[in-house]
Design a protein around this motif. Structure first.
Motif, mmCIF file in Angstrom:
data_model
loop_
_atom_site.group_PDB
_atom_site.id
_atom_site.type_symbol
_atom_site.label_atom_id
_atom_site.label_comp_id
_atom_site.label_asym_id
_atom_site.label_seq_id
_atom_site.Cartn_x
_atom_site.Cartn_y
_atom_site.Cartn_z
ATOM 1 N N LEU A 63 0.695 -1.201 -0.074
ATOM 2 C CA LEU A 63 0.203 -0.101 0.214
ATOM 3 C C LEU A 63 0.805 1.380 -0.057
ATOM 4 O O LEU A 63 0.499 2.251 -0.633
ATOM 5 C CB LEU A 63 -0.856 0.119 1.301
ATOM 6 C CG LEU A 63 -2.105 -0.862 1.236
ATOM 7 C CD1 LEU A 63 -2.975 -1.152 2.344
ATOM 8 C CD2 LEU A 63 -3.197 -0.681 -0.120
ATOM 9 N N LEU A 64 2.024 1.310 0.636
ATOM 10 C CA LEU A 64 2.633 2.459 0.672
ATOM 11 C C LEU A 64 3.860 2.725 -0.435
ATOM 12 O O LEU A 64 3.869 3.629 -0.663
ATOM 13 C CB LEU A 64 3.870 2.285 1.985
ATOM 14 C CG LEU A 64 3.013 2.406 3.367
ATOM 15 C CD1 LEU A 64 4.120 2.101 4.362
ATOM 16 C CD2 LEU A 64 2.392 3.885 3.745
ATOM 17 N N ALA A 65 3.998 1.520 -1.068
ATOM 18 C CA ALA A 65 4.887 1.669 -2.178
ATOM 19 C C ALA A 65 4.095 1.716 -3.425
ATOM 20 O O ALA A 65 4.870 1.480 -4.630
ATOM 21 C CB ALA A 65 5.770 0.220 -2.360
ATOM 22 N N LEU A 66 3.006 1.408 -3.575
ATOM 23 C CA LEU A 66 2.056 1.413 -4.917
ATOM 24 C C LEU A 66 2.379 2.468 -5.684
ATOM 25 O O LEU A 66 2.571 2.340 -6.878
ATOM 26 C CB LEU A 66 0.556 1.250 -4.380
ATOM 27 C CG LEU A 66 -0.068 0.644 -5.740
ATOM 28 C CD1 LEU A 66 0.448 -0.678 -5.942
ATOM 29 C CD2 LEU A 66 -1.600 0.444 -5.117
ATOM 30 N N PRO A 67 2.465 3.862 -4.941
ATOM 31 C CA PRO A 67 2.645 4.859 -6.243
ATOM 32 C C PRO A 67 3.930 4.637 -6.721
ATOM 33 O O PRO A 67 4.023 5.050 -8.106
ATOM 34 C CB PRO A 67 2.691 6.338 -5.349
ATOM 35 C CG PRO A 67 1.981 5.723 -4.193
ATOM 36 C CD PRO A 67 1.887 4.050 -4.052
ATOM 37 N N PHE A 68 5.051 4.432 -5.995
ATOM 38 C CA PHE A 68 6.509 4.418 -6.584
ATOM 39 C C PHE A 68 6.365 3.259 -7.628
ATOM 40 O O PHE A 68 6.831 3.344 -8.809
ATOM 41 C CB PHE A 68 7.318 3.790 -5.458
ATOM 42 C CG PHE A 68 8.630 3.378 -5.993
ATOM 43 C CD1 PHE A 68 9.460 4.248 -6.516
ATOM 44 C CD2 PHE A 68 9.079 2.027 -5.779
ATOM 45 C CE1 PHE A 68 11.003 3.636 -7.057
ATOM 46 C CE2 PHE A 68 10.033 1.494 -6.336
ATOM 47 C CZ PHE A 68 11.109 2.406 -7.050
ATOM 48 N N MET A 69 5.620 2.047 -7.373
ATOM 49 C CA MET A 69 5.708 1.023 -8.244
ATOM 50 C C MET A 69 4.905 1.284 -9.545
ATOM 51 O O MET A 69 5.418 0.958 -10.670
ATOM 52 C CB MET A 69 4.793 -0.190 -7.593
ATOM 53 C CG MET A 69 5.487 -0.918 -6.651
ATOM 54 S SD MET A 69 4.546 -2.118 -5.814
ATOM 55 C CE MET A 69 5.524 -3.101 -4.616
#
Length: 88
Positions: A63-69
């Protein structure tokens, strides 16, 4: 596309896969080691004990890394499509 272009696209794809999967893999590794250490210290040898904390930690990291991914995958798709449309 030349062979060099194909190799560049393949290299970009492999790098994107590594960057997208790295946060989840690192968190899974750290949580697994910590739970295993806790199991060794308390001598609780339950095999299924590691799954719940690992799943929760990986889900929270996702959930935290989804924008980066999403940015990484979107950038890869943009680079690949620009090579296909523009011819290099």
């Amino acid at each position: 596309m030349t062979a060099a272009d194909v190799l560049d696209v393949a290299r970009d794809g492999i790098l994107a896969v590594i960057l997208v999967s790295a946060p989840l893999m690192v968190v899974g590794l750290v949580v697994g080691v910590l739970v295993s250490l806790l199991q060794a210290l308390t001598q609780i040898q339950e095999q299924t004990l590691v799954f719940v904390p690992k799943i929760l930690a990986i889900f929270a990291t996702m959930l935290l890394a989804l924008p980066f991914m999403g940015d990484q995958l979107s950038g890869l798709m943009t680079r690949v499509m620009s090579r296909v449309v523009m011819g290099g």
